[in-house]
Design an enzyme around this catalytic site. Structure first.
Site, PDB file in Angstrom:
ATOM      1  N   TYR A 125      44.250   9.110  63.540  1.00  0.00           N
ATOM      2  CA  TYR A 125      45.472   8.411  63.949  1.00  0.00           C
ATOM      3  C   TYR A 125      46.733   9.095  63.419  1.00  0.00           C
ATOM      4  O   TYR A 125      47.782   9.041  64.071  1.00  0.00           O
ATOM      5  CB  TYR A 125      45.396   6.921  63.563  1.00  0.00           C
ATOM      6  CG  TYR A 125      44.489   6.195  64.536  1.00  0.00           C
ATOM      7  CD1 TYR A 125      44.933   5.880  65.815  1.00  0.00           C
ATOM      8  CD2 TYR A 125      43.169   5.907  64.213  1.00  0.00           C
ATOM      9  CE1 TYR A 125      44.103   5.274  66.742  1.00  0.00           C
ATOM     10  CE2 TYR A 125      42.320   5.299  65.131  1.00  0.00           C
ATOM     11  CZ  TYR A 125      42.800   4.989  66.392  1.00  0.00           C
ATOM     12  OH  TYR A 125      41.964   4.406  67.319  1.00  0.00           O
ATOM     13  N   GLN A 182      48.098  -0.773  77.254  1.00  0.00           N
ATOM     14  CA  GLN A 182      46.957  -0.468  76.377  1.00  0.00           C
ATOM     15  C   GLN A 182      47.315   0.726  75.493  1.00  0.00           C
ATOM     16  O   GLN A 182      46.565   1.078  74.593  1.00  0.00           O
ATOM     17  CB  GLN A 182      45.730  -0.115  77.224  1.00  0.00           C
ATOM     18  CG  GLN A 182      45.272  -1.235  78.140  1.00  0.00           C
ATOM     19  CD  GLN A 182      44.205  -0.743  79.115  1.00  0.00           C
ATOM     20  OE1 GLN A 182      43.020  -0.747  78.808  1.00  0.00           O
ATOM     21  NE2 GLN A 182      44.629  -0.314  80.286  1.00  0.00           N
ATOM     22  N   ASN A 183      48.455   1.361  75.793  1.00  0.00           N
ATOM     23  CA  ASN A 183      48.829   2.572  75.065  1.00  0.00           C
ATOM     24  C   ASN A 183      49.464   2.233  73.725  1.00  0.00           C
ATOM     25  O   ASN A 183      50.134   1.213  73.582  1.00  0.00           O
ATOM     26  CB  ASN A 183      49.801   3.409  75.900  1.00  0.00           C
ATOM     27  CG  ASN A 183      49.186   3.851  77.203  1.00  0.00           C
ATOM     28  OD1 ASN A 183      47.965   3.801  77.348  1.00  0.00           O
ATOM     29  ND2 ASN A 183      50.007   4.256  78.158  1.00  0.00           N
ATOM     30  N   VAL A 184      49.279   3.125  72.779  1.00  0.00           N
ATOM     31  CA  VAL A 184      49.784   2.886  71.425  1.00  0.00           C
ATOM     32  C   VAL A 184      50.927   3.856  71.112  1.00  0.00           C
ATOM     33  O   VAL A 184      51.341   3.983  69.967  1.00  0.00           O
ATOM     34  CB  VAL A 184      48.628   3.015  70.407  1.00  0.00           C
ATOM     35  CG1 VAL A 184      47.599   1.911  70.628  1.00  0.00           C
ATOM     36  CG2 VAL A 184      47.933   4.385  70.476  1.00  0.00           C
ATOM     37  N   HIS A 211      46.699  -3.213  72.566  1.00  0.00           N
ATOM     38  CA  HIS A 211      45.784  -2.457  71.705  1.00  0.00           C
ATOM     39  C   HIS A 211      46.473  -1.938  70.441  1.00  0.00           C
ATOM     40  O   HIS A 211      45.971  -1.011  69.803  1.00  0.00           O
ATOM     41  CB  HIS A 211      45.147  -1.298  72.482  1.00  0.00           C
ATOM     42  CG  HIS A 211      44.128  -1.756  73.499  1.00  0.00           C
ATOM     43  ND1 HIS A 211      43.625  -0.938  74.482  1.00  0.00           N
ATOM     44  CD2 HIS A 211      43.519  -2.960  73.677  1.00  0.00           C
ATOM     45  CE1 HIS A 211      42.750  -1.619  75.224  1.00  0.00           C
ATOM     46  NE2 HIS A 211      42.683  -2.846  74.759  1.00  0.00           N
ATOM     47  N   CYS A 268      47.701  -4.643  56.806  1.00  0.00           N
ATOM     48  CA  CYS A 268      46.881  -4.843  55.601  1.00  0.00           C
ATOM     49  C   CYS A 268      45.665  -5.683  55.961  1.00  0.00           C
ATOM     50  O   CYS A 268      45.805  -6.804  56.455  1.00  0.00           O
ATOM     51  CB  CYS A 268      47.703  -5.531  54.511  1.00  0.00           C
ATOM     52  SG  CYS A 268      46.699  -5.922  53.055  1.00  0.00           S
ATOM     53  N   CYS A 284      45.745  -9.089  53.648  1.00  0.00           N
ATOM     54  CA  CYS A 284      46.656 -10.238  53.815  1.00  0.00           C
ATOM     55  C   CYS A 284      47.323 -10.274  55.193  1.00  0.00           C
ATOM     56  O   CYS A 284      48.177 -11.128  55.440  1.00  0.00           O
ATOM     57  CB  CYS A 284      47.734 -10.233  52.724  1.00  0.00           C
ATOM     58  SG  CYS A 284      48.982  -8.938  52.923  1.00  0.00           S
ATOM     59  N   CYS A 316      51.005  -7.329  49.286  1.00  0.00           N
ATOM     60  CA  CYS A 316      50.046  -7.881  48.310  1.00  0.00           C
ATOM     61  C   CYS A 316      49.500  -6.825  47.347  1.00  0.00           C
ATOM     62  O   CYS A 316      48.794  -7.157  46.404  1.00  0.00           O
ATOM     63  CB  CYS A 316      48.894  -8.586  49.034  1.00  0.00           C
ATOM     64  SG  CYS A 316      47.713  -7.449  49.802  1.00  0.00           S
ATOM     65  N   ALA A 324      51.222   9.892  88.197  1.00  0.00           N
ATOM     66  CA  ALA A 324      52.115   8.758  87.915  1.00  0.00           C
ATOM     67  C   ALA A 324      53.584   9.125  88.098  1.00  0.00           C
ATOM     68  O   ALA A 324      54.368   8.299  88.575  1.00  0.00           O
ATOM     69  CB  ALA A 324      51.872   8.277  86.479  1.00  0.00           C
TER      70      ALA A 324
END
Ligand code: BJW
Length: 230
Positions: free
Chosen positions: A53, A88-90, A106, A114, A117, A136, A216
């Protein structure tokens, strides 16, 4: 005044240089889902998942929206009714293009969460297993991403929007991942006109009442221009 609900997937960002998942050479050809996109993978090897990521976060920060993202922002600004983008894209490219009403079902690469918490904050460029929650103090930080087996975000709001939709459009998604793959059936059930805009027929193409195939950056601006002229 019509309500438009738009579902977007990785295909809308492909021409911004971000890889899709299931196309040839896509992310799932390079990484096993079980190694990077499940809570079990994260528990087993958090370093590897953070690396995956972190690399995608760095790539997304460099990416710029394309003509399809810009066309949807124009649609939201000029359409008389409501426009909701369920993505759905991040990658955050809809917001970079100026879209405001965006739901990240998503999760979002720019978010950190976290596990202890549920506190959320802006992710640093590099997350690591040594990261500490600013609220926390637990060493339980993860990317704010919805992995396989986890409940996508905003399902109640999405259900309500689909029930009220006059038009449902799916753009650049393979229709392989649930519950998003079922939205067309839900929208159809409530009487929406359903449209697929994709490079090629998706797994659920036959469930749409109208389909347009092509890149697209071509077919989304064309559709938006026609919709705004109606
Ligand atoms: C272009 C283009 C161009 C290319 N122009 N187009 C068995 C049956 C049914 C369901 C399940 C099952 N077993 C397990 C499940 C559930 C599971 C699931 O769906 N699995 C399937 C694989 C079978 N789903 C889940 O676990 C979800 N949670 C869940 O179900 O909770 C329980 C629940 C129950 C009831 C109600 C609600 C919930 C969670 C799913 C999480 C998905 N996570 C990922 C990774 C995290 C995000 C990230 O890292 O980025 O999300 S997986 C990955 O797939 C990512 C994407 O958002 C998602 C969808 O992919 P997408 O966007 O469609 O990309 P591609 O690559 O598949 O397709 C790209 C398309 O673009 C192609 O069609 C190209 O042709 C096209 N294209 N270039 C236009 N230029």
């Amino acid at each position: 005044m019509s309500n438009i609900v738009i579902l977007t997937g990785a295909g809308i960002s492909a021409e911004s240089g971000l890889g899709t998942f299931r196309d040839e050479g896509g992310l799932w050809a390079q990484h096993r889902i079980e190694d990077v996109a499940t809570p079990e993978a994260f528990a087993r090897n958090p370093k590897l998942v953070h690396q995956f990521y972190n690399a995608r976060r760095a790539q997304a920060r460099e990416a710029t929206p394309n003509a399809a993202h810009h066309a949807l922002a124009k649609l939201e600004a000029e359409h008389k009714g409501s426009v909701l983008i369920v993505t759905q894209n991040v990658d955050g490219l809809h917001e970079k293009a100026g879209s405001k009403n965006v739901l990240h079902m998503h999760g979002f690469l720019e978010g950190a969460l976290c596990h202890q918490c549920d506190h959320r904050w802006a992710a640093p460029l590099e997350m690591s297993p040594e990261g500490v929650c600013p609220s926390c103090g637990a060493q339980q930080t993860r990317p704010d991403i919805v992995w396989f087996g986890e409940m996508p975000y905003g399902m109640e709001r999405i259900g309500a929007a689909l029930a009220e939709a006059d038009v449902f459009i799916s753009i650049g998604t393979s229709g392989e991942v649930y519950p998003a793959a079922n939205f067309v059936a839900e929208a159809d059930h409530f009487g929406a006109h359903t449209i697929e805009l994709n490079l090629e027929p998706s797994a659920g193409a036959s469930r749409f009442s109208e389909t347009h195939f092509g890149p697209a950056t071509k077919i989304v601006p064309e559709w938006v221009t026609a919709e705004l002229a109606r």
